[in-house]
Scaffold this motif. Structure first.
Motif, mmCIF file in Angstrom:
data_model
loop_
_atom_site.group_PDB
_atom_site.id
_atom_site.type_symbol
_atom_site.label_atom_id
_atom_site.label_comp_id
_atom_site.label_asym_id
_atom_site.label_seq_id
_atom_site.Cartn_x
_atom_site.Cartn_y
_atom_site.Cartn_z
ATOM 1 N N LYS A 1 0.829 -1.210 0.000
ATOM 2 C CA LYS A 1 0.000 0.000 0.000
ATOM 3 C C LYS A 1 0.862 1.257 0.000
ATOM 4 C CE LYS A 1 -2.697 -0.819 3.550
ATOM 5 N NZ LYS A 1 -3.797 -0.757 4.528
ATOM 6 N N PHE A 2 1.903 1.276 0.827
ATOM 7 C CA PHE A 2 2.751 2.464 0.886
ATOM 8 C C PHE A 2 3.599 2.611 -0.371
ATOM 9 C CE2 PHE A 2 1.993 2.433 5.522
ATOM 10 C CZ PHE A 2 1.626 3.757 5.658
ATOM 11 N N ILE A 3 4.070 1.513 -0.922
ATOM 12 C CA ILE A 3 4.879 1.584 -2.148
ATOM 13 C C ILE A 3 4.044 2.112 -3.311
ATOM 14 C CG2 ILE A 3 6.038 0.164 -3.883
ATOM 15 C CD1 ILE A 3 7.111 -1.535 -1.544
ATOM 16 N N ILE A 4 2.820 1.669 -3.416
ATOM 17 C CA ILE A 4 1.952 2.115 -4.509
ATOM 18 C C ILE A 4 1.503 3.559 -4.315
ATOM 19 C CG2 ILE A 4 -0.333 1.748 -5.526
ATOM 20 C CD1 ILE A 4 0.153 -1.244 -5.235
ATOM 21 N N MET A 5 1.331 3.983 -3.067
ATOM 22 C CA MET A 5 0.821 5.333 -2.809
ATOM 23 C C MET A 5 1.809 6.413 -3.215
ATOM 24 S SD MET A 5 -1.845 6.673 -1.979
ATOM 25 C CE MET A 5 -2.219 8.388 -2.031
ATOM 26 N N GLY A 6 3.103 6.125 -3.229
ATOM 27 C CA GLY A 6 4.100 7.129 -3.608
ATOM 28 C C GLY A 6 3.895 7.672 -5.013
ATOM 29 N N PRO A 7 3.930 6.813 -6.043
ATOM 30 C CA PRO A 7 3.710 7.327 -7.404
ATOM 31 C C PRO A 7 2.302 7.890 -7.615
ATOM 32 C CG PRO A 7 4.741 5.163 -7.471
ATOM 33 C CD PRO A 7 4.378 5.429 -6.051
#
Length: 128
Positions: free
Chosen positions: A80-86
């Protein structure tokens, strides 16, 4: 029966969205003020991946299999956090473009209003 399952899933989603820390953080990032924190929030995925790695090592060493649920939870939160960046970066660019367009339109409207008021005023010393 399907209606009962649907209602239960909706209530579970609302509860998780309201009270789980990662969901609260992601909701804060999705606001206009929080969009700038999306890319740094990707760094929060590292502790989740580390915790998942520790749990898998414990499981391999003979710990109870119920730790697999924690591994899934840690991996899910990291994703969730990795995807939220971009995503937050794209949303921030879109918001800034919309703000720039709105500001330019406001300036153009103000210039048109000033131009109309100047043209409507009588000039001194010029006969009509």
């Amino acid at each position: 029966m399907i209606r009962l399952l649907w209602a239960a899933s909706v209530r579970t989603r609302c509860y998780l969205r309201r009270y789980m820390p990662t969901n609260i953080a992601l909701d804060a990032i999705r606001t206009r003020r929080g969009l700038k924190w999306g890319v740094p929030a990707m760094l929060l995925a590292a502790p989740y991946v580390l915790a998942a790695s520790i749990c898998t090592n414990l499981i391999a060493g003979g710990a109870p299999g119920c730790l697999n649920l924690l591994v899934l939870l840690f991996i899910w939160n990291a994703i969730k956090f990795i995807i939220m960046g971009p995503i937050s970066l794209v949303l921030l660019i879109r918001a800034r473009l919309q703000e720039t367009v709105a500001q330019r339109r406001a300036c153009a409207d103000q210039a048109n209003r000033d131009e109309l008021t100047v043209a409507d005023e009588p000039m001194i010393g010029v006969p009509r």
